[in-house]
Design an enzyme around this catalytic site. Structure first.
Site, short mmCIF file in Angstrom:
data_model
loop_
_atom_site.label_atom_id
_atom_site.label_comp_id
_atom_site.label_asym_id
_atom_site.label_seq_id
_atom_site.Cartn_x
_atom_site.Cartn_y
_atom_site.Cartn_z
N HIS A 30 0.82 -1.21 0.00
CA HIS A 30 0.00 0.00 0.00
C HIS A 30 0.85 1.26 0.00
CE1 HIS A 30 0.56 1.03 4.34
NE2 HIS A 30 0.63 -0.28 4.52
N CYS A 72 2.55 -5.03 6.95
CA CYS A 72 2.27 -4.80 5.53
C CYS A 72 3.46 -4.09 4.86
CB CYS A 72 1.00 -3.97 5.36
SG CYS A 72 -0.49 -4.91 5.71
#
Length: 521
Positions: A413, A432
């Site tokens: 992301h 992440c």
């Protein structure tokens, strides 16, 4: 006459009885020895207990197997695991058909053990490091045995290791490192800058020569040639390539052949775990390199810096492979419960208006006013709410995320925290993978399905609405962790073992019987 004539019929009966008796002994010993191994037992049963190794004309099979087992160390495998000396001793000592039957099964087991190890690794990764979630592509043992029986033995055994260019380069590097006892005296300085002179500069020069970054030289000063060599070395180590031999650079320069050899042996094991079809187009996220790359038909076509999970045990990014299916533009951040209860709930118990940019949501998806909640009455276990951050430029996920749905809730992301990409070691996230150039990453992915990837992406972005955009051809994603890997030019690159995983793997390989080459450094 001196004696009675021998009845030919009786002689044939005796011979037949002898052969049948011997055959029965071989069959019985094979059946007993293979009884606890379904694949081996079924193979022998289905081939009517024909010998694989101990029959006439099977010397080539035996020779090929024993040679491969003896050379297993070339692949960084535990040679002692295969009991080569014991197999040879048992072959010399075999006298009965029972002995030969038992030995036939032992050699079959050795073949299948070696085939598994050299194809897909000597270790089970998740048992060594919990965060390695790879699904190792272990081959079917019966299929391996059938393929061997139907093939030239030498050709079959040579076909087992990974066929990647990286694996071949790692093998060559392993051999080269084993030939070196050291790379000369270490650089005895905390840091060195261009223009410096003195004994430490000579050590730096000689170290760069030994590492093949600098041709033989008699220069006694930190000149332009040394600076250029230092830059090349820094690039290969994942350091800032400024040509200044700072503390981090000198630390890497002073690592000897033995330590590099450990990294290479672990990388070979990792390459065996990844002995899969990675996809003609795939995304390669090497956690130790802090990058995410798009690879098309073996060529890197896009690279961006990344931030990975923090060093804390509960935040480290896992290793696994999956498939990217879609992008989310203007994403909502659905905050994981672990973050909600461990980080934000204590803050809101002290101050109900803390982290006010986040919404508290009930189980029906409705935003609940902070004033209506007595945060102090809940524990991490009983807190009945979830938390979300609506789409915005300040959203923790930035303006786009790249989804490959998985049980670990890991994805790639954007991020509003751009300054972190200037760090050399970029381990700061909750697990992440944050991307430095997420828009360009999205354009590169969407270019496979539209002539105007920028226009398509921007149209969704400008709407401000959360939008899913499917990839017409899903793309495999591999989150890996290599501290040694060849570059596109073939030169070996090394990275720091930021999570300590490679150290754990090497310890496990050593415990399994892997031995370093004769030379130390």
């Amino acid at each position: 006459m001196c004696g009675a004539a021998v009845n030919p019929g009786v002689a044939q009966i005796k011979v037949a009885f002898s052969i049948e008796k011997e055959t029965s002994a071989f069959r019985q010993s094979v059946a007993a020895a293979a009884a606890n191994d379904k694949a081996i037992a079924e193979f022998y049963h289905d081939s009517d207990y024909a010998p694989i190794w101990m029959g006439q004309g099977q010397e080539a099979r035996r020779s090929a197997l024993l040679a491969a087992l003896s050379d297993a160390g070339v692949h960084g495998l535990p040679v002692a695991r295969y009991d080569v000396a014991e197999l040879i001793a048992a072959a010399k000592a075999a006298r009965t058909e029972g002995d030969r039957g038992r030995l036939d099964v032992r050699m079959t087991r050795a073949l299948l053990d070696y085939a598994r190890d050299v194809q897909t690794g000597a270790l089970v990764p998740g048992k060594v490091v919990n965060e390695i979630k790879l699904e190792v592509p272990v081959r079917d043992r019966r299929a391996n045995l059938e393929a061997f029986a139907a093939s030239d033995p030498v050709a079959f055994l040579k076909s087992l290791p990974p066929r990647t260019q990286a694996y071949a380069q790692l093998m060559r590097t392993k051999f080269e490192l084993e030939q070196r006892s050291d790379w000369g005296p270490q650089v005895a300085a905390k840091s060195l800058k261009p223009g410096a002179t003195g004994p430490a500069v000579l050590q730096l020069r000689d170290r760069l020569v030994a590492l093949n970054y600098l041709p033989r030289s008699v220069t006694a000063s930190y000149d332009a040639a040394i600076q250029k060599a230092v830059q090349a070395f820094q690039t290969d180590m994942g350091l800032e390539a400024n040509g200044v031999a700072n503390a981090a650079t000198i630390k890497q320069l002073n690592i000897g052949p033995q330590e590099r050899l450990k990294s290479v042996i672990v990388a070979m094991e990792r390459e065996r775990w990844m002995n899969i079809d990675r996809g003609p187009r795939h995304i390669w996220v090497n956690l130790t390199d802090f990058t995410a790359r798009i690879v098309d038909h073996g060529r890197v076509t896009f690279t961006t810096r990344s931030v990975i999970g923090a060093l804390n045990a509960d935040r480290q990014s896992p290793e696994f492979s999956d498939t990217m299916e879609y992008l989310v533009i203007n994403p909502t951040w659905n905050i994981p419960r672990s973050i909600t209860t461990k980080e934000y709930l204590p803050m809101m118990q002290r101050n109900p208006n803390a982290v006010g940019h986040l919404n508290v949501v009930d189980n029906r998806g409705r935003v609940v006013p902070r004033s209506a909640i007595n945060f102090a009455s809940y524990s991490a276990r009983t807190f009945p709410y979830s938390m979300k951050q609506p789409p915005s430029s300040s959203n923790a996920l930035g303006l786009v995320k790249f989804m490959f749905p998985n049980v670990y809730n890991i994805y790639l992301h954007d991020t509003p925290s751009k300054s972190l990409f200037n760090r050399e070691v970029r381990a700061f996230s909750h697990g992440c993978i944050r991307l430095s150039d997420p828009f360009d990453f999205a354009y590169a992915l969407l270019a496979a399905q539209t002539d105007d990837p920028v226009g398509l992406f921007q149209s969704y972005l400008k709407s401000g609405r959360e939008t899913n955009v499917s990839l017409e051809v899903p793309v495999p994603v591999h989150l890996v962790y290599y501290t040694a890997y060849p570059s596109a030019s073939g030169r070996m690159e090394y990275r720091r073992d930021v999570y300590g995983r490679d150290a754990a793997i090497f310890r496990a390989l050593t415990d399994a019987g892997v031995v370093l080459g004769a030379h130390q450094g």
